[in-house]
Design a protein around this motif. Structure first.
Motif, mmCIF file in Angstrom:
data_model
loop_
_atom_site.group_PDB
_atom_site.id
_atom_site.type_symbol
_atom_site.label_atom_id
_atom_site.label_comp_id
_atom_site.label_asym_id
_atom_site.label_seq_id
_atom_site.Cartn_x
_atom_site.Cartn_y
_atom_site.Cartn_z
ATOM 1 N N VAL A 123 -0.242 100.190 9.972
ATOM 2 C CA VAL A 123 -1.241 99.717 9.018
ATOM 3 C C VAL A 123 -2.603 99.888 9.668
ATOM 4 C CG1 VAL A 123 -2.105 97.745 7.706
ATOM 5 C CG2 VAL A 123 0.360 98.071 7.978
ATOM 6 N N VAL A 124 -3.517 100.571 8.983
ATOM 7 C CA VAL A 124 -4.840 100.880 9.530
ATOM 8 C C VAL A 124 -5.895 100.079 8.775
ATOM 9 C CG1 VAL A 124 -6.543 102.690 9.965
ATOM 10 C CG2 VAL A 124 -4.092 103.192 10.190
ATOM 11 N N VAL A 125 -6.796 99.447 9.513
ATOM 12 C CA VAL A 125 -7.895 98.671 8.943
ATOM 13 C C VAL A 125 -9.200 99.275 9.452
ATOM 14 C CG1 VAL A 125 -8.966 96.398 8.748
ATOM 15 C CG2 VAL A 125 -6.465 96.589 8.963
ATOM 16 N N SER A 126 -10.132 99.597 8.552
ATOM 17 C CA SER A 126 -11.433 100.146 8.936
ATOM 18 C C SER A 126 -12.514 99.224 8.401
ATOM 19 C CB SER A 126 -11.605 101.559 8.378
ATOM 20 O OG SER A 126 -12.810 102.151 8.825
ATOM 21 N N ILE A 127 -13.437 98.790 9.265
ATOM 22 C CA ILE A 127 -14.369 97.732 8.889
ATOM 23 C C ILE A 127 -15.818 98.189 8.897
ATOM 24 C CG2 ILE A 127 -12.776 96.054 9.914
ATOM 25 C CD1 ILE A 127 -14.916 95.629 12.138
ATOM 26 N N ASN A 128 -16.633 97.487 8.117
ATOM 27 C CA ASN A 128 -18.083 97.511 8.244
ATOM 28 C C ASN A 128 -18.525 96.305 9.066
ATOM 29 O OD1 ASN A 128 -18.521 99.801 6.701
ATOM 30 N ND2 ASN A 128 -19.128 98.691 4.858
ATOM 31 N N TYR A 129 -19.686 96.389 9.681
ATOM 32 C CA TYR A 129 -20.296 95.249 10.361
ATOM 33 C C TYR A 129 -21.804 95.443 10.316
ATOM 34 C CZ TYR A 129 -20.422 98.616 14.258
ATOM 35 O OH TYR A 129 -20.627 99.740 15.034
ATOM 36 N N ARG A 130 -22.558 94.353 10.417
ATOM 37 C CA ARG A 130 -24.007 94.444 10.266
ATOM 38 C C ARG A 130 -24.643 95.254 11.396
ATOM 39 N NH1 ARG A 130 -25.144 88.161 9.193
ATOM 40 N NH2 ARG A 130 -23.074 88.032 10.182
ATOM 41 N N LEU A 131 -25.673 95.999 11.036
ATOM 42 C CA LEU A 131 -26.303 96.965 11.938
ATOM 43 C C LEU A 131 -27.760 96.615 12.181
ATOM 44 C CD1 LEU A 131 -24.845 100.131 10.161
ATOM 45 C CD2 LEU A 131 -23.982 99.079 12.279
ATOM 46 N N GLY A 132 -28.354 97.315 13.161
ATOM 47 C CA GLY A 132 -29.764 97.131 13.449
ATOM 48 C C GLY A 132 -30.079 95.678 13.751
ATOM 49 N N GLN A 133 -31.295 95.252 13.402
ATOM 50 C CA GLN A 133 -31.675 93.863 13.670
ATOM 51 C C GLN A 133 -31.041 92.882 12.701
ATOM 52 O OE1 GLN A 133 -33.720 96.390 14.211
ATOM 53 N NE2 GLN A 133 -34.596 96.055 16.241
ATOM 54 N N LEU A 134 -30.462 93.347 11.617
ATOM 55 C CA LEU A 134 -29.661 92.453 10.790
ATOM 56 C C LEU A 134 -28.364 92.077 11.496
ATOM 57 C CD1 LEU A 134 -30.160 94.034 7.246
ATOM 58 C CD2 LEU A 134 -30.893 91.755 7.990
ATOM 59 N N GLY A 135 -27.961 92.914 12.459
ATOM 60 C CA GLY A 135 -26.739 92.645 13.201
ATOM 61 C C GLY A 135 -26.968 92.162 14.619
ATOM 62 N N TYR A 136 -28.140 92.469 15.180
ATOM 63 C CA TYR A 136 -28.380 92.160 16.591
ATOM 64 C C TYR A 136 -29.847 91.775 16.767
ATOM 65 C CZ TYR A 136 -23.992 94.673 16.757
ATOM 66 O OH TYR A 136 -22.701 95.077 16.519
ATOM 67 N N LEU A 137 -30.108 90.480 16.827
ATOM 68 C CA LEU A 137 -31.480 89.998 16.957
ATOM 69 C C LEU A 137 -31.474 88.737 17.822
ATOM 70 C CD1 LEU A 137 -34.351 90.733 16.068
ATOM 71 C CD2 LEU A 137 -34.085 89.124 14.172
ATOM 72 N N GLY A 138 -31.946 88.878 19.048
ATOM 73 C CA GLY A 138 -31.782 87.825 20.040
ATOM 74 C C GLY A 138 -32.848 86.754 20.024
ATOM 75 N N LEU A 139 -33.154 86.184 18.875
ATOM 76 C CA LEU A 139 -34.102 85.085 18.796
ATOM 77 C C LEU A 139 -33.387 83.751 19.024
ATOM 78 C CD1 LEU A 139 -36.341 85.973 15.711
ATOM 79 C CD2 LEU A 139 -37.026 85.975 18.118
ATOM 80 N N PRO A 140 -33.871 82.938 19.942
ATOM 81 C CA PRO A 140 -33.248 81.627 20.145
ATOM 82 C C PRO A 140 -33.221 80.780 18.880
ATOM 83 C CG PRO A 140 -34.739 82.144 21.952
ATOM 84 C CD PRO A 140 -34.944 83.202 20.904
ATOM 85 N N GLU A 141 -34.242 80.917 18.021
ATOM 86 C CA GLU A 141 -34.270 80.144 16.780
ATOM 87 C C GLU A 141 -33.066 80.458 15.895
ATOM 88 O OE1 GLU A 141 -38.647 80.886 17.883
ATOM 89 O OE2 GLU A 141 -36.719 81.889 18.071
ATOM 90 N N LEU A 142 -32.639 81.708 15.908
ATOM 91 C CA LEU A 142 -31.451 82.099 15.143
ATOM 92 C C LEU A 142 -30.173 81.691 15.863
ATOM 93 C CD1 LEU A 142 -32.586 85.686 14.095
ATOM 94 C CD2 LEU A 142 -32.461 83.679 12.604
ATOM 95 N N ALA A 143 -30.156 81.862 17.178
ATOM 96 C CA ALA A 143 -28.961 81.552 17.956
ATOM 97 C C ALA A 143 -28.592 80.076 17.861
ATOM 98 C CB ALA A 143 -29.161 81.957 19.412
ATOM 99 N N ARG A 144 -29.597 79.212 17.777
ATOM 100 C CA ARG A 144 -29.320 77.773 17.713
ATOM 101 C C ARG A 144 -28.599 77.375 16.428
ATOM 102 N NH1 ARG A 144 -34.452 77.311 20.516
ATOM 103 N NH2 ARG A 144 -35.591 77.185 18.539
ATOM 104 N N GLU A 145 -28.567 78.266 15.459
ATOM 105 C CA GLU A 145 -27.961 77.937 14.165
ATOM 106 C C GLU A 145 -26.458 78.200 14.120
ATOM 107 O OE1 GLU A 145 -31.846 78.820 11.319
ATOM 108 O OE2 GLU A 145 -30.258 80.324 11.479
#
Length: 491
Positions: A123-145
């Motif tokens: 059984v094969v599963v192929s996924i999407n995941y968020r990209l760019g800064q919608l997927g990777y944005l290292g702001l502490p304000e966001l991380a605390r959430e």
């Protein structure tokens, strides 16, 4: 018909497999859910038709999709492929695929799993995941959430897809206790992240890394990630720390993409609750999710990158670039990689970049794994392989370049031409190796070349004429030379 936790799904028969397309594994990350950890999808009433591919996630790089308009922030979907007639309880091996694209582009919908499912009874599963800064944005304000105190939302998406798979894959005939996580390029680096993420422990049982060795594609630390995120926020018009989270959730996605053109994402960061340390360090220290590993690269990875960036490189430009890039070691690099030995500056620079990066780092990463788990190493080597559609440069040999193997393992929609009969035979052998690895943790296929664990530098060469094992990989790519340069701090 299949029933998952959210409701009933109706897929479709395609060739000799069944496919269930556009299945939500998380709630849409839109509006106030933008830049937050993924949440479980809502239930639906009745039967959901799973016969249409979902849109790709918003693209932060202008390359990779045949239809650049088929994108959306509402993109956390996956596709499931199973052998025709498979039913719940069959306990078939599961292969979960993570696409590449520099964390900025691409989509899982380009990687159909019909042929793999049918040929290998998986059984094969192929996924999407968020990209760019919608997927990777290292702001502490966001991380605390979120509970993991992280801005690596794309990696959180991948963990959530694995959790969805564990909960639901038995309904498709898959075995939740036998999941192989597999990826290429940034998808392979994502697999490195999953190997090092404590929250992913127990969600998968084998790992395949294609053209993305963990010692090459590292992570930023939290301070570096925050610095880049602050710069990005300013570019997006959200520079006030007091309002930055609300502002980033309110601006149009196109504004974020435009800001990302000048401040590209560097992917996941380490030093938080999701990735406490860089994956290569975690693996080196033995503090990782230990599973059998299959790892490899293509013979001439960097031909793609040189063709896209410097297709008309002259010999003078090549020599100047090497001397500028390698400093005191430059003359030694030129002595080992003279243009006369390769036939053109393009091929010489491609060899330098391939050997010093993908090839030797694949060997070095494999050594880290091999001291702890069964590890199998390959090199894809088809001197007439297709490449990615839209990347061809007239007059340049782009065979065996980065991504060349994808058309051999998937029903790939982004190749520049179909495989020949001989190449299709190689593709069949490769799928059988991968399928056996997913089933047993060992790529042992009756009637095919025996593929031993790496031991003594043994590598399987995947060639249409003769798939064979050998121990010349390090010598072919001058890894001893590059190792000495690295130890002397000359790289």
């Amino acid at each position: 018909m299949v029933t998952v936790a959210q409701g009933r799904l109706r897929g479709r028969i395609h060739d000799r497999a069944e496919e269930f397309l556009g299945v939500p594994y998380a709630a849409p990350p839109v509006g106030e859910a933008r830049l937050r950890a993924p949440r479980e999808p809502r239930r639906w009433d009745g039967v959901r038709e799973a016969d249409r591919l979902a849109p790709a996630c918003v693209q932060f790089a202008p390359f990779g999709l045949a239809d650049p308009s088929a994108v959306s922030e509402d993109c956390l979907y996956l596709d499931v492929y199973r052998p025709k007639g498979a039913r719940a309880g069959a306990r078939l091996p599961v292969i979960l695929w993570i696409h590449g694209g520099a964390y900025a582009m691409g989509t899982g919908t380009q990687f159909g799993g019909r042929t793999m499912a049918d040929l290998t009874n998986t059984v094969v599963v192929s996924i999407n995941y968020r990209l760019g800064q919608l997927g990777y944005l290292g702001l502490p304000e966001l991380a605390r959430e979120n509970a993991r105190r992280t801005g690596s939302f794309g990696l959180l998406d991948q963990v959530e897809a694995l959790r969805w798979t564990r909960r639901n894959i038995a309904a498709f005939g898959g075995d939740p206790g036998n999941v192989t996580v597999s990826g290429q390029s940034a998808g392979s680096a994502s697999v490195c992240g999953l190997l090092a993420a404590p929250s992913a422990a127990g969600l998968f049982h084998r790992a395949v890394l294609q053209s993305g060795p963990c010692t090459l594609i590292g992570t930023s630390d939290s301070a570096q990630a925050e610095s880049r995120a602050r710069e990005f926020a300013v570019r997006a018009g959200c520079g006030d720390p007091a309002t930055v989270t609300a502002c980033l959730r309110a601006v149009p996605a196109a504004t974020l993409v435009e800001a990302g053109r000048t401040v590209p994402t560097s992917g996941p960061a380490s030093g938080d609750g999701l990735l406490p340390v860089d994956p290569a360090a975690a693996i080196r220290d033995g503090d990782w999710n230990k599973v059998p590993v299959l790892i490899g690269s293509t013979r001439s990875e960097s031909r793609l990158f040189v063709a896209l960036s410097q297709p008309r490189l002259t010999e003078e430009e090549y020599e100047a670039q090497i001397l500028a890039g390698y400093g005191a070691a430059g003359p030694e690099v030129l002595a080992r990689y003279p243009v006369s030995a390769y036939g053109s500056p393009y091929l010489a620079l491609s060899a330098v970049m391939t050997d010093s990066s993908f090839a030797c780092h694949t060997s070095w990463t494999a050594r880290l794994f091999a001291s702890q788990v069964p590890t199998y190493v390959y090199e894809f080597d088809d001197p007439d392989s297709p490449t990615l559609a839209g990347t061809q440069v007239p007059g340049l040999d782009m065979s065996n370049a980065h991504s060349a193997e994808l058309a051999y393992l998937h029903d790939f929609t982004a190749g520049d031409r179909p495989l020949s009969e001989v190449q299709t035979a190689l593709a069949t052998r490769m799928k059988r190796y991968w399928g056996s690895f997913a089933r047993f943790g060992s790529p042992a296929v009756p009637g095919q070349t025996v593929w031993p664990t790496v031991g003594r530098g043994t590598v399987l060469s995947l060639n249409p004429a003769a798939t064979r094992t050998g121990s010349s990989f390090d010598a072919d790519h001058q890894c001893g030379f590059w190792q000495s340069r690295q130890e002397r701090g000359a790289l």
